[in-house]
Design a protein around this motif. Structure first.
Motif, PDB file in Angstrom:
ATOM      1  N   LYS A  81       0.813  -1.221   0.000  1.00 20.12           N
ATOM      2  CA  LYS A  81       0.000   0.000   0.000  1.00 20.12           C
ATOM      3  C   LYS A  81       0.849   1.274   0.000  1.00 20.12           C
ATOM      4  CE  LYS A  81      -3.829  -2.262   2.427  1.00 20.12           C
ATOM      5  NZ  LYS A  81      -4.688  -2.251   3.649  1.00 20.12           N
ATOM      6  N   GLY A  82       2.172   1.096  -0.078  1.00 14.49           N
ATOM      7  CA  GLY A  82       3.052   2.253  -0.097  1.00 14.49           C
ATOM      8  C   GLY A  82       3.406   2.790   1.270  1.00 14.49           C
ATOM      9  N   ASN A  83       3.049   2.063   2.329  1.00 12.82           N
ATOM     10  CA  ASN A  83       3.379   2.499   3.679  1.00 12.82           C
ATOM     11  C   ASN A  83       4.797   2.065   4.047  1.00 12.82           C
ATOM     12  OD1 ASN A  83       0.720   3.516   4.172  1.00 12.82           O
ATOM     13  ND2 ASN A  83       0.035   1.396   4.459  1.00 12.82           N
ATOM     14  N   VAL A  84       5.514   2.925   4.746  1.00 15.90           N
ATOM     15  CA  VAL A  84       6.875   2.608   5.177  1.00 15.90           C
ATOM     16  C   VAL A  84       6.817   1.506   6.225  1.00 15.90           C
ATOM     17  CG1 VAL A  84       8.929   3.493   6.344  1.00 15.90           C
ATOM     18  CG2 VAL A  84       7.737   4.911   4.657  1.00 15.90           C
ATOM     19  N   SER A  85       7.561   0.441   6.001  1.00 12.97           N
ATOM     20  CA  SER A  85       7.511  -0.707   6.908  1.00 12.97           C
ATOM     21  C   SER A  85       8.500  -0.593   8.060  1.00 12.97           C
ATOM     22  CB  SER A  85       7.791  -2.001   6.126  1.00 12.97           C
ATOM     23  OG  SER A  85       9.052  -1.928   5.475  1.00 12.97           O
ATOM     24  N   ASN A  86       9.572   0.164   7.863  1.00  5.90           N
ATOM     25  CA  ASN A  86      10.569   0.312   8.918  1.00  5.90           C
ATOM     26  C   ASN A  86      11.094   1.746   8.889  1.00  5.90           C
ATOM     27  OD1 ASN A  86      13.035   0.303  10.459  1.00  5.90           O
ATOM     28  ND2 ASN A  86      13.080  -1.923  10.275  1.00  5.90           N
ATOM     29  N   PRO A  87      10.576   2.632   9.743  1.00  8.65           N
ATOM     30  CA  PRO A  87      10.965   4.043   9.693  1.00  8.65           C
ATOM     31  C   PRO A  87      12.457   4.285   9.887  1.00  8.65           C
ATOM     32  CG  PRO A  87       8.985   3.768  11.022  1.00  8.65           C
ATOM     33  CD  PRO A  87       9.501   2.393  10.724  1.00  8.65           C
ATOM     34  N   ILE A  88      13.091   3.495  10.735  1.00  8.55           N
ATOM     35  CA  ILE A  88      14.520   3.707  10.989  1.00  8.55           C
ATOM     36  C   ILE A  88      15.328   3.407   9.731  1.00  8.55           C
ATOM     37  CG2 ILE A  88      16.519   2.912  12.319  1.00  8.55           C
ATOM     38  CD1 ILE A  88      14.634   2.475  14.684  1.00  8.55           C
ATOM     39  N   SER A  89      15.062   2.260   9.111  1.00  8.30           N
ATOM     40  CA  SER A  89      15.756   1.917   7.869  1.00  8.30           C
ATOM     41  C   SER A  89      15.435   2.921   6.775  1.00  8.30           C
ATOM     42  CB  SER A  89      15.357   0.511   7.404  1.00  8.30           C
ATOM     43  OG  SER A  89      15.768  -0.470   8.323  1.00  8.30           O
ATOM     44  N   TYR A  90      14.180   3.350   6.721  1.00 10.99           N
ATOM     45  CA  TYR A  90      13.758   4.259   5.656  1.00 10.99           C
ATOM     46  C   TYR A  90      14.432   5.627   5.796  1.00 10.99           C
ATOM     47  CZ  TYR A  90      10.773   6.299   2.083  1.00 10.99           C
ATOM     48  OH  TYR A  90      10.319   6.900   0.931  1.00 10.99           O
ATOM     49  N   ASN A  91      14.566   6.119   7.014  1.00 11.69           N
ATOM     50  CA  ASN A  91      15.238   7.409   7.223  1.00 11.69           C
ATOM     51  C   ASN A  91      16.682   7.371   6.731  1.00 11.69           C
ATOM     52  OD1 ASN A  91      12.929   8.461   8.324  1.00 11.69           O
ATOM     53  ND2 ASN A  91      13.613   8.337  10.452  1.00 11.69           N
ATOM     54  N   SER A  92      17.360   6.264   6.994  1.00 10.69           N
ATOM     55  CA  SER A  92      18.735   6.117   6.499  1.00 10.69           C
ATOM     56  C   SER A  92      18.755   6.112   4.975  1.00 10.69           C
ATOM     57  CB  SER A  92      19.357   4.818   7.032  1.00 10.69           C
ATOM     58  OG  SER A  92      19.484   4.850   8.431  1.00 10.69           O
ATOM     59  N   HIS A  93      17.808   5.398   4.396  1.00 14.14           N
ATOM     60  CA  HIS A  93      17.698   5.321   2.939  1.00 14.14           C
ATOM     61  C   HIS A  93      17.496   6.709   2.324  1.00 14.14           C
ATOM     62  CE1 HIS A  93      15.725   4.839  -0.937  1.00 14.14           C
ATOM     63  NE2 HIS A  93      14.558   5.192  -0.414  1.00 14.14           N
ATOM     64  N   VAL A  94      16.591   7.505   2.902  1.00 11.53           N
ATOM     65  CA  VAL A  94      16.311   8.846   2.376  1.00 11.53           C
ATOM     66  C   VAL A  94      17.562   9.717   2.424  1.00 11.53           C
ATOM     67  CG1 VAL A  94      15.032  10.981   2.794  1.00 11.53           C
ATOM     68  CG2 VAL A  94      13.851   8.789   2.902  1.00 11.53           C
TER      69      VAL A  94
END
Length: 341
Positions: free
Chosen positions: A283-296
């Protein structure tokens, strides 16, 4: 739970839910009842607490999770419990949860507490886990602590821990973590976006970065075992993001040629594209905010370098799917913003 012999089997298999029941709510309820039923054996009880803390984080209930971690800290001793937990549950989940709690505190911008928890894990948890010779448990804790230390700008300490625990030896690398540890060593050699500190002097250094660039730009697709993706999720560090950060660090190296930099930035952005897909659900929701922040953060830095190697047109032609926070960074040679396809 009358038959407690099934405890480790149930936890290894996970919690099954049916109908429209929220899986996260179901896991919270299960872990709560499991805590009640396993207090008679401390290591089972500790495993239940670690499960509950990590489930609460999935629900973004960080403060509740950290309260549970305080309960773990009051009871857990690596010398008494690490081996038993690993024997029954495959790895020492308690040690991993304690290390993850430092990452959670860092994520919440509770920097002093994060640093204190990190030092506690390094001084009291990591040596005890190392004594058990359980390589999977050790690699989990080590990777998480490296993640936190780099966020804190303490890169030299990462390298000291690598040397101390001998991860350069293949015999000390559990198969499931081998690819991740191999990439982590390259990152420790070449630095990374979160610190300008030089790599540790004990690592072999040459006047060039040719071997690391060749590794990063290997055109032969690196086949990543399914297991390493699950493993990397457990340490809140996307394997694709880790490889992208290596490309970024090498692209920022002043000895890299123009062609090397261009290739590294392009490959790094392709890896970011893969990370973006893996870090969101259907659905396009971020599954892991910590990993996603690093990715961004990594993707944004790579995009900021594009104009230096005239890579804007190539980005559009490849149709990279960029995270929304990074889209504004894609610019053409005149500095105008380009909307990626």
């Amino acid at each position: 739970m009358k038959d407690r012999s099934l405890v480790s089997v149930m936890l290894r298999g996970g919690v099954k839910v049916s109908g429209d029941e929220d899986p996260n709510d179901s896991e919270v309820c299960f872990s709560t009842s499991f805590i009640r039923d396993t207090q008679y054996v401390v290591f089972h009880y500790l495993r239940a607490l670690s499960m509950k803390a990590e489930v609460l984080v999935k629900c973004e209930r960080y403060d509740d999770a950290l309260d549970v971690v305080n309960d773990i800290n009051a009871l857990y001793s690596p010398a008494l419990h690490s081996q038993a937990i690993a024997d029954n549950y495959g790895t020492d989940h308690c040690a991993r949860t304690l290390a993850l709690s430092a990452l959670w505190l860092q994520h919440l911008n509770r920097d002093d507490e994060a640093r204190e928890r990190t030092d506690h894990v390094i001084e009291n948890i990591l040596p005890g886990v190392a004594e058990t010779k359980e390589l999977l448990s050790l690699s989990y804790v080590f990777a998480i602590i490296v993640h936190v230390l780099r966020a804190q700008g303490r890169v030299a300490l990462c390298s000291e821990l690598w040397d101390k625990h001998g991860f350069e030896q293949p015999a000390n690398q559990p198969p499931i973590a081998k690819h991740f540890l191999e990439a982590l060593l390259v990152l420790l050699r070449c630095g990374g976006v979160q610190s300008d500190a030089p790599p540790h002097s004990n690592h072999e250094q040459t006047n060039s970065i040719e071997s690391d660039v060749a590794w990063a730009l290997d055109e032969e697709e690196k086949i990543v075992p399914w297991g390493i993706r699950i493993w990397s999720e457990s340490v809140c560090w996307s394997f694709h993001s880790l490889q992208a950060e290596i490309c970024l660090a090498l692209a920022k190296n002043p000895t890299a040629t123009y062609d090397q930099r261009r290739g590294l930035i392009e490959r790094g952005l392709r890896l970011c594209n893969d990370a973006e897909a893996k870090l969101k659900d259907d659905k396009g929701n971020v599954s892991n905010p910590i990993s996603y922040n690093s990715h961004v953060r990594i993707q944004s830095e790579l995009l900021s370098l594009c104009s230096e190697v005239n890579l804007s047109r190539a980005l559009i032609e490849r149709g990279l799917h960029l995270c929304s926070d990074a889209e504004a960074e894609v610019k053409d040679d005149k500095g105008s913003t380009i909307s990626p396809i």
